[in-house]
Design a protein around this motif. Structure first.
Motif, PDB file in Angstrom:
ATOM      1  N   GLU A 310       1.109  -1.702  -0.587  1.00  0.00           N
ATOM      2  CA  GLU A 310       0.009  -0.163   0.082  1.00  0.00           C
ATOM      3  C   GLU A 310       0.581   1.053  -0.347  1.00  0.00           C
ATOM      4  OE1 GLU A 310      -3.303   2.207   2.977  1.00  0.00           O
ATOM      5  OE2 GLU A 310      -3.302   0.264   2.560  1.00  0.00           O
ATOM      6  N   PRO A 311       2.046   1.710   0.666  1.00  0.00           N
ATOM      7  CA  PRO A 311       2.437   2.726   0.835  1.00  0.00           C
ATOM      8  C   PRO A 311       3.326   2.913  -0.609  1.00  0.00           C
ATOM      9  CG  PRO A 311       3.540   1.047   2.572  1.00  0.00           C
ATOM     10  CD  PRO A 311       2.470   0.452   2.154  1.00  0.00           C
ATOM     11  N   ARG A 314       0.817   3.516  -2.901  1.00  0.00           N
ATOM     12  CA  ARG A 314       0.701   5.102  -2.310  1.00  0.00           C
ATOM     13  C   ARG A 314       2.645   6.198  -3.300  1.00  0.00           C
ATOM     14  NH1 ARG A 314      -3.141   7.229   0.706  1.00  0.00           N
ATOM     15  NH2 ARG A 314      -2.999   5.173   2.108  1.00  0.00           N
ATOM     16  N   LEU A 315       3.136   5.840  -2.999  1.00  0.00           N
ATOM     17  CA  LEU A 315       4.302   6.526  -3.320  1.00  0.00           C
ATOM     18  C   LEU A 315       4.445   6.730  -4.699  1.00  0.00           C
ATOM     19  CD1 LEU A 315       6.579   6.388  -0.211  1.00  0.00           C
ATOM     20  CD2 LEU A 315       5.671   8.434  -0.636  1.00  0.00           C
ATOM     21  N   ASP A 319      -2.900   8.037  -4.636  1.00  0.00           N
ATOM     22  CA  ASP A 319      -3.009   7.969  -4.498  1.00  0.00           C
ATOM     23  C   ASP A 319      -4.452   7.206  -4.895  1.00  0.00           C
ATOM     24  OD1 ASP A 319      -2.528   8.064  -2.229  1.00  0.00           O
ATOM     25  OD2 ASP A 319      -4.582   9.419  -1.231  1.00  0.00           O
ATOM     26  N   THR A 441       5.452   7.877   6.075  1.00  0.00           N
ATOM     27  CA  THR A 441       5.159   6.605   5.704  1.00  0.00           C
ATOM     28  C   THR A 441       6.585   6.706   4.740  1.00  0.00           C
ATOM     29  OG1 THR A 441       2.689   6.984   4.785  1.00  0.00           O
ATOM     30  CG2 THR A 441       4.339   6.023   3.217  1.00  0.00           C
ATOM     31  N   LEU A 445       8.744   2.715   5.766  1.00  0.00           N
ATOM     32  CA  LEU A 445       9.337   2.605   4.761  1.00  0.00           C
ATOM     33  C   LEU A 445      10.064   1.629   4.949  1.00  0.00           C
ATOM     34  CD1 LEU A 445       7.777   0.963   1.862  1.00  0.00           C
ATOM     35  CD2 LEU A 445       8.254   2.862   0.900  1.00  0.00           C
TER      36      LEU A 445
END
Length: 484
Positions: A310-311, A314-315, A319, A441, A445
């Motif tokens: 997920e992160p 997103r990065l 999104d 985040t 990570l």
């Protein structure tokens, strides 16, 4: 070829092949981040619908005879020249077919814009007709340094074109231009750097000889590619372009990692294995080592990706691409088994068992199509889950022939796989809990990635994992040679 000389060529080939893949994907990674923010999921969906047909047509151009040239021990310039003229002729014939069928494809999806896009993207086929023989020559002679430069130049050049067109609002056409420009540059650079040139001769007799092995490889690859693309075809038809884009994007990230590692190992191993056709014990050792090292590298990457999916999405993609996360996680488990599949398949190919390859593909893909038909109306997520089930079944099928040909039993293959799986799973649990730290985040990570690497390498050393010991030994020896 002497054992020591072969090992050096294999090692050198792996270094250049990994370098090519890492360099190309570093560029592609950055480009994908930029394009994902400049383009919409529907743009990716449109191109994905078209790519299905291009990839299937491309099989007829690049598969079969190129593998035959590599597999044939005494292939000469006349063999290569004959395959070259055949491939170029076939590629233009297929382009004409795709050109005239474009309206039917657009009608199938009910999207008229697909007509010009398909006709332009299909120009890759004539390029592939030239490139396929160049690649066979490079692999046959293990000149993998040539791939490094052609791939890197093609990737960088096409990246510039794709980003520029996306920035100026060309939408899906930016992806089309990037796709086509990459193939054109790759072919051009190989033409300049590889000294092979076709003779002005064509031998029907040589083609018949190569055909005996090549048609089986062609049919195997055709079945495999058609099956790989059929899920996208179903999703694009029954659901939406956005659904197809999310599914493909979820597949793309783990596929990039796996394909780079797997293609590097596979493209180097196949020509090396052909030299061991008469030495079954030596070939078995090579297969075992490939599975051990491939799994040791692949499983921690895939398990780690599942945990941080997920992160990462997103990065990298923003999104708007979060719906692709579950597809990405499923694909990671699916692709983690690729090393065992690749090693077993390359051994069967090296032994010249084309009929066995074809039977394996029919069994695997038959099961896969039945599974797809059973769930295709249940939703895209069901389609993704069945893909993973089919992969486990395929791994079992691919492992079966070498019990007979090499005496490589299921028990031995499982023993070569389990250390990497258990250690990667343990690492994944540690990485998951590291993700609970109350930080931003990006810092979390970063901590997760570092923690995963440290834990995996530390316990590899403590437990004396065979693949770790072997890789460490190779690296130590080569560093010592460099210092001298």
């Amino acid at each position: 070829m002497k054992e020591e000389g072969l090992q050096k060529k294999v090692l050198s080939g792996l270094v250049w092949k990994f370098g090519e893949r890492i360099g190309a994907q570093a560029v592609s990674f950055i480009v994908s981040m930029i394009l994902a923010r400049l383009l919409l999921p529907k743009d990716y969906g449109v191109v994905a619908m078209i790519t299905i047909f291009i990839e299937i047509a491309n099989v007829f151009v690049v598969s079969g005879f190129g593998q035959s040239l590599i597999q044939k021990k005494d292939a000469d310039r006349l063999d290569f020249s004959s395959v070259f003229y055949f491939s170029v002729t076939m590629s233009w014939a297929l382009y004409a077919l795709v050109f005239f069928c474009a309206p039917f494809v657009a009608s199938f999806y009910k999207q008229p814009i697909l007509i010009p896009i398909l006709r332009v993207m299909a120009l890759k086929l004539p390029l592939a007709g030239v490139n396929s023989v160049q690649q066979a020559y490079v692999q046959k002679n293990m000149l993998f340094k040539r791939f490094f430069f052609s791939t890197l130049i093609g990737t960088i050049g096409s990246a510039v074109v794709g980003i520029a067109m996306a920035y100026y609002g060309f939408g899906a056409w930016a992806l089309v231009a990037q796709y086509l420009f990459n193939s054109a540059l790759d072919t051009l650079v190989l033409w300049v750097t590889v000294k092979w040139r076709p003779l002005f001769q064509f031998s029907l007799e040589r083609m018949k000889e190569l055909f005996s092995f090549g048609w089986k490889m062609l049919m195997s690859e055709l079945i495999h590619t058609a099956y790989q693309q059929i899920r996208g075809l179903v999703i694009g038809k029954l659901y939406t372009g956005e659904d197809l884009a999310y599914y493909n994007q979820g597949q793309r990230l783990p596929n990039v990692i796996v394909t780079n590692i797997n293609s590097s190992i596979g493209s180097v191993l196949f020509p090396a294995m052909t030299t061991k056709q008469e030495d079954k014990e030596g070939l078995k050792k090579m297969v075992r080592l490939s599975i051990q090292i491939g799994s040791y590298i692949m499983w921690p990457l895939m398990i780690g990706m599942v945990v941080v999916a997920e992160p990462v999405v997103r990065l990298i993609f923003s999104d708007r691409w979060l719906p692709c996360v579950p597809f990405l996680q499923i694909a990671c488990i699916q692709y983690a088994l690729e090393p065992v599949q690749t090693a077993n398949i390359q051994a069967v190919k090296a032994l010249g068992k084309g009929r066995t390859m074809l039977i394996m593909e029919i069994v695997k893909k038959g099961f896969g199509i039945l599974s797809l038909l059973a769930v295709m109306w249940q939703g895209v997520m069901w389609i993704a889950w069945t893909g993973m089930v089919v992969t486990f079944f395929a791994a079992l099928v691919n492992s079966t022939p070498n019990r007979k040909y090499l005496g490589y039993t299921y028990k031995e293959q499982l023993a070569d796989l389990l250390p990497a799986i258990f250690l990667a799973a343990f690492m994944g649990v540690v990485v998951y809990f590291a993700g609970m730290l109350p930080l931003g985040t990006i810092p979390v990570l970063g901590i997760q990635v570092i923690t995963g690497i440290v834990v995996y390498l530390l316990f590899s050393h403590i437990l004396k994992i065979k693949a770790f010991v072997y890789v460490k030994h190779i690296l130590t020896d080569n560093l010592a040679k460099i210092k001298k």
